[in-house]
Write a protein that holds these residues in place. Structure first.
Motif, PDB file in Angstrom:
ATOM      1  N   THR A 151     -67.618  58.738 -59.328  1.00 16.68           N
ATOM      2  CA  THR A 151     -67.805  57.492 -59.851  1.00 16.68           C
ATOM      3  C   THR A 151     -68.922  57.255 -60.874  1.00 16.68           C
ATOM      4  N   GLN A 153     -70.617  59.590 -62.617  1.00 14.47           N
ATOM      5  CA  GLN A 153     -70.364  60.321 -63.635  1.00 14.47           C
ATOM      6  C   GLN A 153     -69.342  59.693 -64.785  1.00 14.47           C
ATOM      7  N   HIS A 154     -68.432  59.040 -64.222  1.00 11.34           N
ATOM      8  CA  HIS A 154     -67.380  58.508 -65.121  1.00 11.34           C
ATOM      9  C   HIS A 154     -67.793  57.095 -65.422  1.00 11.34           C
ATOM     10  N   TYR A 207     -59.142  60.063 -63.389  1.00 13.63           N
ATOM     11  CA  TYR A 207     -60.898  60.344 -63.619  1.00 13.63           C
ATOM     12  C   TYR A 207     -61.195  61.732 -62.816  1.00 13.63           C
ATOM     13  N   LEU A 219     -65.707  67.345 -66.410  1.00 14.25           N
ATOM     14  CA  LEU A 219     -65.076  65.994 -66.313  1.00 14.25           C
ATOM     15  C   LEU A 219     -63.821  65.864 -67.073  1.00 14.25           C
ATOM     16  N   SER A 221     -60.583  62.753 -68.198  1.00 11.67           N
ATOM     17  CA  SER A 221     -60.391  61.455 -68.010  1.00 11.67           C
ATOM     18  C   SER A 221     -59.315  60.988 -68.736  1.00 11.67           C
ATOM     19  N   TYR A 249     -60.850  63.428 -57.641  1.00 10.22           N
ATOM     20  CA  TYR A 249     -60.426  62.542 -58.786  1.00 10.22           C
ATOM     21  C   TYR A 249     -60.006  61.228 -58.088  1.00 10.22           C
TER      22      TYR A 249
END
Ligand SMILES: C[S@@+](CC[C@H](N)C(=O)[O-])C[C@H]1O[C@@H](n2cnc3c(N)ncnc32)[C@H](O)[C@@H]1O
Length: 263
Positions: A151, A153-154, A207, A219, A221, A249
């Motif tokens: 979470t 990193q996104h 994600y 990563l 998304s 994910y």
């Protein structure tokens, strides 16, 4: 009395080891690590690096590998197969404690991420104590989980306002063919393939992150329907390149997206 420290070391970045974990590592005389074989050697390397970086007296501890027993992954009775596997692991852990730790020694088990999340070390510890052959006290030192790194990193909050948090496995997502009823999001772990690729739901976004926190991190998304094939291909390529992969994910139904603010 022997003392065992069960230390969460984060999911792949030595900077994600907490100060409390560093202090615990520095108390340990013997560091026990489960050896999952060559295929997973990337994990052992990271554990070695954490010990090199964070343990001040490099001559003051020993690393002892504990072999991973074979596991019947095709058994029809999943719970029983896992129970038998845990028994075998408990016997190997117990033998390692008896052989390598003095009666008043301090040992550490290094656990990937946090010991409370999809990890059997604490169940194994209970089994060893129940067997009664090697008494010890133990403490758990929490670690950063792969979910938290995903979470971060996104740049996402894990829950939306008023939403419950659901963490599940690839197997369950495959069995359900989508998000469990009544849920608009779920974190998926332990997915050998990419179970979400089989979900036909135009409102879902994904994600995804592999080797989170490590220099090899990847990563992806986007709308699930747009990126699912890309994730499947990327997983195959990465597995071939590194010999192993760990990925996690978040699946999220955008139609329900009320706000990106956290509560
Ligand atoms: C046995 S569970 C261990 C979870 C761990 N205790 C934690 O707190 O994250 C292994 C699963 O965690 C996830 N995982 C662990 N480390 C990861 C990483 N560095 N990147 C992506 N996923 C990871 C994957 O879903 C993997 O299949």
């Amino acid at each position: 009395m022997r003392e065992i420290l069960v230390i969460g070391i984060g999911p792949g970045n030595p900077d994600h080891v907490t100060v409390q974990a560093v202090e615990a590592l520095n108390r340990a005389e013997v560091v026990f690590v489960v050896d999952k074989g060559d295929e997973k050697s990337g994990l052992l390397e990271l554990r070695d690096e954490i010990c090199r970086r964070h343990i001040r007296d490099q001559a003051g501890y020993r690393v002892v590998g504990i072999p991973e027993p074979a596991r019947d992954r095709k058994a029809e009775d999943y719970q029983r197969a896992v129970g038998e596997w845990h028994d075998k692991r408990a016997a190997l852990f117990e033998a390692a404690l008896l052989e390598h730790l003095d009666d008043d020694g301090i040992g550490a088990f290094l656990v990937w991420g946090d010991p409370s999340l999809y990890d059997s070390t604490l169940r194994i510890i209970d089994r060893i104590l129940a067997r009664g052959a090697v008494p010890f006290e133990y403490r758990v030192i929490p670690g950063i989980t792969s979910v938290q790194v995903l979470t971060a990193q996104h740049r996402l909050p894990l829950n939306r306002i008023g939403e419950q948090i659901h963490i599940t496995t690839g197997r369950r997502i495959a069995d359900a063919g989508g998000l469990p009823a009544g849920l608009d999001s779920a974190v998926v772990m332990l997915d050998a393939g990419f179970a979400a690729a089989g979900i036909d739901d135009p409102e879902l976004s994904v994600y995804w992150g592999a080797y989170l926190g490590s220099p090899d991190e990847v990563l992806i998304s986007g709308r699930l329907g747009d990126v699912a094939e890309h994730i499947v291909r990327t997983k195959q390529e990465l597995r071939e390149r590194h010999g192993w992969i760990m990925d996690t994910y978040l699946l999220r139904r955008d139609a329900q997206d009320r706000s990106r603010a956290t509560e």
